[in-house]
Design an enzyme around this catalytic site. Structure first.
Site, PDB file in Angstrom:
ATOM      1  CB  THR A  33     -62.017 -44.787  17.684  1.00  0.00           C
ATOM      2  OG1 THR A  33     -62.329 -46.108  17.210  1.00  0.00           O
ATOM      3  CG2 THR A  33     -62.306 -43.754  16.617  1.00  0.00           C
ATOM      4  CG  ASP A  57     -68.359 -50.948  22.386  1.00  0.00           C
ATOM      5  OD1 ASP A  57     -68.830 -51.190  21.259  1.00  0.00           O
ATOM      6  OD2 ASP A  57     -68.221 -51.808  23.264  1.00  0.00           O
ATOM      7  CG  ASN A  84     -59.625 -51.828  11.426  1.00  0.00           C
ATOM      8  OD1 ASN A  84     -59.250 -52.716  10.672  1.00  0.00           O
ATOM      9  ND2 ASN A  84     -59.258 -51.774  12.700  1.00  0.00           N
ATOM     10  CB  SER A 135     -65.541 -56.203   3.577  1.00  0.00           C
ATOM     11  OG  SER A 135     -66.201 -57.391   3.281  1.00  0.00           O
ATOM     12  CE1 TYR A 149     -65.056 -61.501  10.660  1.00  0.00           C
ATOM     13  CE2 TYR A 149     -64.422 -62.770   8.718  1.00  0.00           C
ATOM     14  CZ  TYR A 149     -64.287 -61.642   9.517  1.00  0.00           C
ATOM     15  OH  TYR A 149     -63.394 -60.654   9.164  1.00  0.00           O
ATOM     16  CE  LYS A 153     -65.595 -58.359   8.663  1.00  0.00           C
ATOM     17  NZ  LYS A 153     -65.258 -56.987   9.066  1.00  0.00           N
ATOM     18  CB  THR A 184     -54.580 -59.294  13.358  1.00  0.00           C
ATOM     19  OG1 THR A 184     -55.831 -59.956  13.064  1.00  0.00           O
ATOM     20  CG2 THR A 184     -54.070 -58.612  12.115  1.00  0.00           C
TER      21      THR A 184
HETATM   22  N1  LIG Z   1     -57.008 -60.737  10.516  1.00  0.00           N
HETATM   23  C1  LIG Z   1     -57.680 -61.284   9.541  1.00  0.00           C
HETATM   24  O1  LIG Z   1     -57.415 -62.417   9.126  1.00  0.00           O
HETATM   25  C2  LIG Z   1     -58.768 -60.483   8.857  1.00  0.00           C
HETATM   26  C3  LIG Z   1     -59.079 -60.787   7.517  1.00  0.00           C
HETATM   27  C4  LIG Z   1     -60.076 -60.068   6.875  1.00  0.00           C
HETATM   28  C5  LIG Z   1     -60.733 -59.068   7.544  1.00  0.00           C
HETATM   29  N2  LIG Z   1     -60.417 -58.771   8.846  1.00  0.00           N
HETATM   30  C6  LIG Z   1     -61.141 -57.664   9.469  1.00  0.00           C
HETATM   31  O2  LIG Z   1     -60.198 -56.641   9.732  1.00  0.00           O
HETATM   32  C7  LIG Z   1     -60.676 -55.799  10.779  1.00  0.00           C
HETATM   33  C8  LIG Z   1     -59.560 -55.566  11.790  1.00  0.00           C
HETATM   34  O3  LIG Z   1     -59.242 -56.789  12.428  1.00  0.00           O
HETATM   35  P1  LIG Z   1     -57.754 -57.237  12.754  1.00  0.00           P
HETATM   36  O4  LIG Z   1     -57.469 -58.435  11.929  1.00  0.00           O
HETATM   37  O5  LIG Z   1     -56.840 -56.091  12.716  1.00  0.00           O
HETATM   38  O6  LIG Z   1     -57.955 -57.814  14.243  1.00  0.00           O
HETATM   39  P2  LIG Z   1     -57.703 -57.195  15.677  1.00  0.00           P
HETATM   40  O7  LIG Z   1     -56.251 -56.984  15.899  1.00  0.00           O
HETATM   41  O8  LIG Z   1     -58.429 -58.117  16.604  1.00  0.00           O
HETATM   42  O9  LIG Z   1     -58.401 -55.764  15.641  1.00  0.00           O
HETATM   43  C9  LIG Z   1     -59.769 -55.598  15.809  1.00  0.00           C
HETATM   44  C10 LIG Z   1     -60.038 -54.217  16.345  1.00  0.00           C
HETATM   45  O10 LIG Z   1     -61.451 -54.038  16.500  1.00  0.00           O
HETATM   46  C11 LIG Z   1     -61.684 -53.510  17.794  1.00  0.00           C
HETATM   47  N3  LIG Z   1     -63.009 -53.786  18.311  1.00  0.00           N
HETATM   48  C12 LIG Z   1     -63.579 -54.989  18.553  1.00  0.00           C
HETATM   49  N4  LIG Z   1     -64.818 -54.821  19.070  1.00  0.00           N
HETATM   50  C13 LIG Z   1     -65.026 -53.477  19.143  1.00  0.00           C
HETATM   51  C14 LIG Z   1     -66.095 -52.664  19.578  1.00  0.00           C
HETATM   52  N5  LIG Z   1     -67.234 -53.187  20.074  1.00  0.00           N
HETATM   53  N6  LIG Z   1     -65.953 -51.316  19.499  1.00  0.00           N
HETATM   54  C15 LIG Z   1     -64.814 -50.769  19.025  1.00  0.00           C
HETATM   55  N7  LIG Z   1     -63.755 -51.480  18.620  1.00  0.00           N
HETATM   56  C16 LIG Z   1     -63.870 -52.820  18.673  1.00  0.00           C
HETATM   57  C17 LIG Z   1     -60.600 -54.130  18.665  1.00  0.00           C
HETATM   58  O11 LIG Z   1     -60.506 -53.428  19.876  1.00  0.00           O
HETATM   59  P3  LIG Z   1     -60.142 -54.145  21.287  1.00  0.00           P
HETATM   60  O12 LIG Z   1     -58.661 -54.283  21.289  1.00  0.00           O
HETATM   61  O13 LIG Z   1     -60.673 -53.221  22.314  1.00  0.00           O
HETATM   62  O14 LIG Z   1     -60.824 -55.488  21.286  1.00  0.00           O
HETATM   63  C18 LIG Z   1     -59.409 -53.988  17.737  1.00  0.00           C
HETATM   64  O15 LIG Z   1     -58.896 -52.694  17.798  1.00  0.00           O
HETATM   65  C19 LIG Z   1     -61.916 -56.498  11.341  1.00  0.00           C
HETATM   66  O16 LIG Z   1     -63.066 -55.874  10.818  1.00  0.00           O
HETATM   67  C20 LIG Z   1     -61.784 -57.924  10.810  1.00  0.00           C
HETATM   68  O17 LIG Z   1     -63.039 -58.567  10.708  1.00  0.00           O
HETATM   69  C21 LIG Z   1     -59.449 -59.460   9.504  1.00  0.00           C
END
Ligand SMILES: NC(=O)c1ccc[n+]([C@@H]2O[C@H](COP(=O)([O-])OP(=O)(O)OC[C@H]3O[C@@H](n4cnc5c(N)ncnc54)[C@H](OP(=O)(O)O)[C@@H]3O)[C@@H](O)[C@H]2O)c1
Length: 274
Positions: A33, A57, A84, A135, A149, A153, A184
């Site tokens: 998705t 979304d 995710n 998370s 944030y 979580k 990311t």
């Molecule tokens: N990177 C880190 O340091 C880190 C650490 C711990 C946890 N996380 C968690 O890991 C998960 C993935 O994040 P990531 O690090 O891979 O960052 P990312 O590259 O920004 O990916 C986030 C994803 O969520 C999607 N998204 C945001 N808002 C949305 C909505 N309203 N409906 C559907 N999709 C939506 C984004 O889509 P769009 O491209 O359309 O915006 C993107 O595909 C998140 O839950 C984040 O909180 C991240």
């Protein structure tokens, strides 16, 4: 037997890495998705008969229901759901913008809830399934400038702990993944710059947030690979999968501190049950 994975937020980051691993497998269907069709073009490199691209979304309940229904119609079920999709937001508690914070809760907590609610009836009917909630290390401990944030979580953690107990007798497992900072675009999320002098020592943490896109220690590809292996190589997944040094050390520190207070005030605490 062919398994079907559904992963939200596969346009980038962990979701995209995991989607590519799943898409490569001969015996696995993928429901990927995203919010924009163009963001899923990278999946054209894989066998289209085993891939469903779903535009949704996660905050739009109708779109989520329709997406899950379409996935079920195409593949007959969903074995693994990876919640995710998520947003980041950097700012001190006092200076954070309420509208932005509420939007983050909509995605990280209620969006995750929408998708799970739509998938649960399918897993209950199958009498099996695995739900993976992405998370964060900040769902187990907290640091300055990421308090709101972290609150989203911690909400995911509490929700998942209850769901795990409700769903286990139905054959459905729930695993929370708690990654440390990783490279990311999450790091380039919204910020509330520090303007109150009393918080000036946190300025660099907020201003430098986007550096994490290239400089955070966590490798998204390795995170995705670890999640995939944990699910496919084990009959039972753990309740928690902290990933990275910060997640491991930070959660130990947090739990130790909680335990210290619990032990110190044990007698006082139980004295109120009369
Ligand atoms: N990177 C880190 O340091 C880190 C650490 C711990 C946890 N996380 C968690 O890991 C998960 C993935 O994040 P990531 O690090 O891979 O960052 P990312 O590259 O920004 O990916 C986030 C994803 O969520 C999607 N998204 C945001 N808002 C949305 C909505 N309203 N409906 C559907 N999709 C939506 C984004 O889509 P769009 O491209 O359309 O915006 C993107 O595909 C998140 O839950 C984040 O909180 C991240």
């Amino acid at each position: 037997m062919t398994k079907t994975w559904m992963i939200t937020g596969t346009s980038s980051g962990f979701g995209k890495e995991l989607a590519q691993i799943v898409a490569k497998q001969a015996d696995t269907n993928l429901v990927a998705t995203a919010r924009k069709t163009a963001d899923l073009a990278y999946l054209d490199a894989f066998d289209s008969s085993r891939i469903a691209k779903v535009i949704m979304d996660v905050t739009n309940e109708d779109a989520v229901k329709a997406g899950v229904e379409a996935a079920k119609n195409k593949f007959g079920g969903i074995d693994v759901l990876v919640n995710n999709a998520g947003l980041g937001y950097f700012g001190t508690i006092e200076e954070s913008n309420e509208k932005d914070v509420r939007q983050m809760f909509e995605v990280n907590v209620f969006g995750l809830g929408n998708v799970t609610k739509s998938v649960l009836p399918i897993m209950r009917a199958q009498k099996q399934g695995v739900i993976i909630n992405i998370s964060s290390a900040l769902g187990l401990t907290s640091i300055p400038t990421l308090g709101w944030y972290s609150a989203t979580k911690f909400a995911v953690e509490g929700y998942s702990n209850a769901l795990r107990q409700e769903a286990a007798p139905l054959g459905i497992q729930v695993m929370n993944v708690e990654p440390s900072g990783a490279r990311t675009k999450w790091n380039a999320g919204k910020t509330a710059p520090v303007e109150i002098a009393d918080y000036s020592k946190f300025s660099d943490m907020v201003n430098g947030a986007s550096n994490g896109v290239t400089q955070a220690p966590g490798n998204p590809e390795l995170i995705a690979e670890t999640i995939y292996k944990m699910v496919t190589e084990n009959q039972e997944v753990p309740a928690h999968l902290p990933l990275g040094t910060f997640a491991t050390e930070g959660s130990k520190r947090e739990l130790t501190n909680i335990l210290k207070d619990v032990d110190k005030y044990h007698d006082l605490s139980i004295s109120i049950d009369k």
